[in-house]
Design a protein around this motif. Structure first.
Motif, short mmCIF file in Angstrom:
data_model
loop_
_atom_site.label_atom_id
_atom_site.label_comp_id
_atom_site.label_asym_id
_atom_site.label_seq_id
_atom_site.Cartn_x
_atom_site.Cartn_y
_atom_site.Cartn_z
N TYR A 325 -18.25 19.16 -3.78
CA TYR A 325 -19.41 18.86 -4.63
C TYR A 325 -20.57 19.80 -4.31
CZ TYR A 325 -23.55 16.36 -6.30
OH TYR A 325 -24.75 16.04 -6.91
N LEU A 326 -20.86 19.97 -3.02
CA LEU A 326 -21.96 20.84 -2.63
C LEU A 326 -21.65 22.31 -2.92
CD1 LEU A 326 -23.04 19.25 0.80
CD2 LEU A 326 -24.29 19.19 -1.36
N GLN A 327 -20.40 22.68 -2.77
CA GLN A 327 -20.01 24.07 -3.05
C GLN A 327 -20.19 24.39 -4.53
OE1 GLN A 327 -15.87 25.20 -2.13
NE2 GLN A 327 -16.72 26.86 -0.88
N ASN A 328 -19.93 23.41 -5.38
CA ASN A 328 -20.05 23.62 -6.83
C ASN A 328 -21.46 23.46 -7.35
OD1 ASN A 328 -17.27 24.06 -7.11
ND2 ASN A 328 -16.83 21.87 -7.37
N ASN A 329 -22.28 22.67 -6.64
CA ASN A 329 -23.61 22.33 -7.18
C ASN A 329 -24.79 22.85 -6.35
OD1 ASN A 329 -22.97 20.28 -9.52
ND2 ASN A 329 -21.64 19.69 -7.82
N GLY A 330 -24.49 23.52 -5.23
CA GLY A 330 -25.57 24.05 -4.41
C GLY A 330 -26.31 22.95 -3.66
N LYS A 331 -27.55 23.23 -3.26
CA LYS A 331 -28.35 22.27 -2.49
C LYS A 331 -28.53 20.97 -3.27
CE LYS A 331 -31.09 26.08 -0.59
NZ LYS A 331 -32.43 26.70 -0.53
N GLN A 332 -28.32 19.84 -2.59
CA GLN A 332 -28.46 18.55 -3.26
C GLN A 332 -29.13 17.54 -2.34
OE1 GLN A 332 -27.60 17.69 -6.47
NE2 GLN A 332 -27.17 19.87 -6.80
N LEU A 333 -29.81 16.59 -2.96
CA LEU A 333 -30.44 15.50 -2.23
C LEU A 333 -29.39 14.49 -1.76
CD1 LEU A 333 -33.46 14.87 -4.61
CD2 LEU A 333 -33.65 15.60 -2.23
N LEU A 334 -29.71 13.80 -0.67
CA LEU A 334 -28.81 12.77 -0.14
C LEU A 334 -28.48 11.76 -1.22
CD1 LEU A 334 -27.43 11.13 2.14
CD2 LEU A 334 -29.67 10.17 2.68
N ASP A 335 -29.49 11.29 -1.96
CA ASP A 335 -29.26 10.28 -3.00
C ASP A 335 -28.35 10.80 -4.10
OD1 ASP A 335 -30.90 8.63 -1.59
OD2 ASP A 335 -32.64 8.83 -2.90
N SER A 336 -28.52 12.07 -4.46
CA SER A 336 -27.69 12.66 -5.52
C SER A 336 -26.24 12.78 -5.07
CB SER A 336 -28.22 14.05 -5.90
OG SER A 336 -29.54 13.96 -6.40
N ILE A 337 -26.03 13.16 -3.81
CA ILE A 337 -24.67 13.28 -3.27
C ILE A 337 -23.98 11.92 -3.32
CG2 ILE A 337 -23.30 13.83 -1.23
CD1 ILE A 337 -25.64 15.72 -0.39
N ALA A 338 -24.70 10.89 -2.85
CA ALA A 338 -24.12 9.54 -2.84
C ALA A 338 -23.79 9.07 -4.26
CB ALA A 338 -25.11 8.57 -2.19
N LEU A 339 -24.70 9.31 -5.19
CA LEU A 339 -24.51 8.86 -6.57
C LEU A 339 -23.35 9.58 -7.23
CD1 LEU A 339 -25.65 7.10 -8.89
CD2 LEU A 339 -27.07 9.05 -9.53
N ASP A 340 -23.34 10.90 -7.15
CA ASP A 340 -22.33 11.68 -7.86
C ASP A 340 -20.95 11.60 -7.20
OD1 ASP A 340 -24.24 12.40 -9.68
OD2 ASP A 340 -24.68 14.34 -8.77
N CYS A 341 -20.92 11.37 -5.89
CA CYS A 341 -19.64 11.24 -5.19
C CYS A 341 -19.17 9.78 -5.12
CB CYS A 341 -19.73 11.83 -3.79
SG CYS A 341 -19.97 13.62 -3.75
N LYS A 342 -20.00 8.90 -5.73
CA LYS A 342 -19.67 7.46 -5.81
C LYS A 342 -19.44 6.85 -4.41
CE LYS A 342 -17.69 7.71 -10.47
NZ LYS A 342 -18.20 9.06 -10.76
#
Length: 372
Positions: A325-342
């Motif tokens: 997810y991070l490799q495809n989307n670059g820098k991300q917030l903790l909340d965004s990682i949790a939300l998008d990775c379910k």
């Protein structure tokens, strides 16, 4: 004449705008953008300026007060007489990193042999009460980073500032002192003996006129230049409170990398650095190699570590999902990682920590994370 590419009238208009006390750099840039140039501001009708958001009758009254014109003319004469170079914020000679700071000064004064073109630039700050631990770190840091020929920015003050600048000079690196007063003086006076070496190996920046003295508020204002002119800021030592922590906060607000040198929990002048690290406001820096690696200054080393990571580090299914997810989307917030990775926040946090320990991701200020 090296002083400026602007005409006398243009430079006086810039100085005049800079001298108005209730017009800061943000509002000044808004006025310049609206009118087209500083000179055009004073040629425009006052009723037109009142249409600009943030401009009221009180501001207009001060703007056109003749005392600012007279002061600007006097300072212009000083600049010409002393061959001081000026960098307007839209000029090519203005520091590129500082151009991206909304509150960067509209005009910088400089002296020396400053050359920022195609160079790595870092700011190093810290306590005025430097310890033997801090001094040893400065010495080793400059020794290790010297082969990359970076420019070292600091405040020419007591302690860490003068220590790092002396080490830079010793290794033939360009170093720039950002001053909290005009170029007509040196503070502290005891550092006048280093002035010639700094001018030869870099120089000085200031936004302050020859009429400005080294007052406390000037040092705090000066800190944004130290943070803004460079790619990253390093805090070597700091007490729990101090000006270097202000510089670190400003650097974070500019989305610049901040590094802090950790120390023992019992050491007074390591408390500030330890807190920056604990609050995820700074990367841990134990040597120059940490900065070189995290700023991608050593591409071959970076590539080698990436290859090694792919070959030898095993990730769990959850870790691999976050990594992808991070490799495809670059820098991300903790909340965004949790939300998008379910994933629940608590599991995301613990997984990210495990991945950080494995060396595949790194935390950034503001609860951001990215792949290494």
């Amino acid at each position: 004449m090296k002083t400026t590419q602007h005409t006398a009238d243009e430079l006086i208009a810039i100085l005049r705008l800079q001298h108005v006390p209730n017009i800061g750099d943000i509002l000044a840039k808004k006025l310049i953008s609206h009118c087209g140039s500083p000179l055009a501001i004073f040629e425009d009708k006052q009723r037109n300026l009142l249409k600009i958001d943030g401009i009221g009758t009180h501001t207009i009254k001060h703007l056109f007060d003749t005392e600012h014109l007279e002061a600007a003319q006097a300072e212009y004469n000083y600049i010409i007489k002393n061959d001081i170079e000026c960098a307007y914020f839209l000029d090519s000679s203005y520091p590129n990193y500082l151009k991206h700071c909304i509150d960067g000064p509209i005009l910088l004064f400089k002296k020396g042999n400053i050359d920022l073109s195609n160079r790595k630039i870092i700011s190093v700050v810290g306590t005025r009460n430097i310890t033997s631990y801090g001094a040893a770190f400065c010495e080793k840091f400059i020794e290790d980073i010297a082969p990359l020929n970076p420019i070292i920015i600091s405040g020419f003050a007591y302690g860490v500032d003068i220590c790092i600048q002396k080490e830079a000079i010793k290794h033939g690196l360009q170093t720039i002192g950002c001053l909290a007063h005009g170029l007509n003086q040196i503070y502290p006076k005891v550092h006048a003996k280093y002035q010639a070496d700094v001018l030869k190996n870099g120089g000085f920046y200031t936004e302050f006129w020859s009429t400005s003295n080294p007052e406390r508020e000037n040092f705090l204002k000066r800190n944004r230049i130290i943070a803004g002119v460079s790619e990253a800021t390093v805090v070597v030592e700091s007490a729990e409170k101090g000006g270097s922590l202000v510089t670190a906060d400003i650097a974070n607000s500019y989305n610049r990398d901040v590094f802090a040198v950790p120390g023992r929990t019992t050491d007074k002048y390591s408390l500030g650095c330890n807190n920056l690290i604990k609050q995820q406001k700074a990367h841990v820096m134990t040597s120059a190699a940490d900065l070189i690696y995290l700023l991608d200054w050593d591409i071959e080393q970076k590539a080698s570590k990436n290859i090694q990571k792919q070959l030898f580090i095993e990730l769990s299914e959850t870790e691999q999902g976050i990594y992808n997810y991070l490799q495809n989307n670059g820098k991300q917030l903790l909340d965004s990682i949790a939300l998008d990775c379910k994933l629940p926040i608590f599991k995301t946090s613990s997984t990210l920590l495990n991945m950080e320990m494995k060396g595949v991701i790194r935390p950034l200020p503001g609860k951001l994370f990215e792949v290494i």
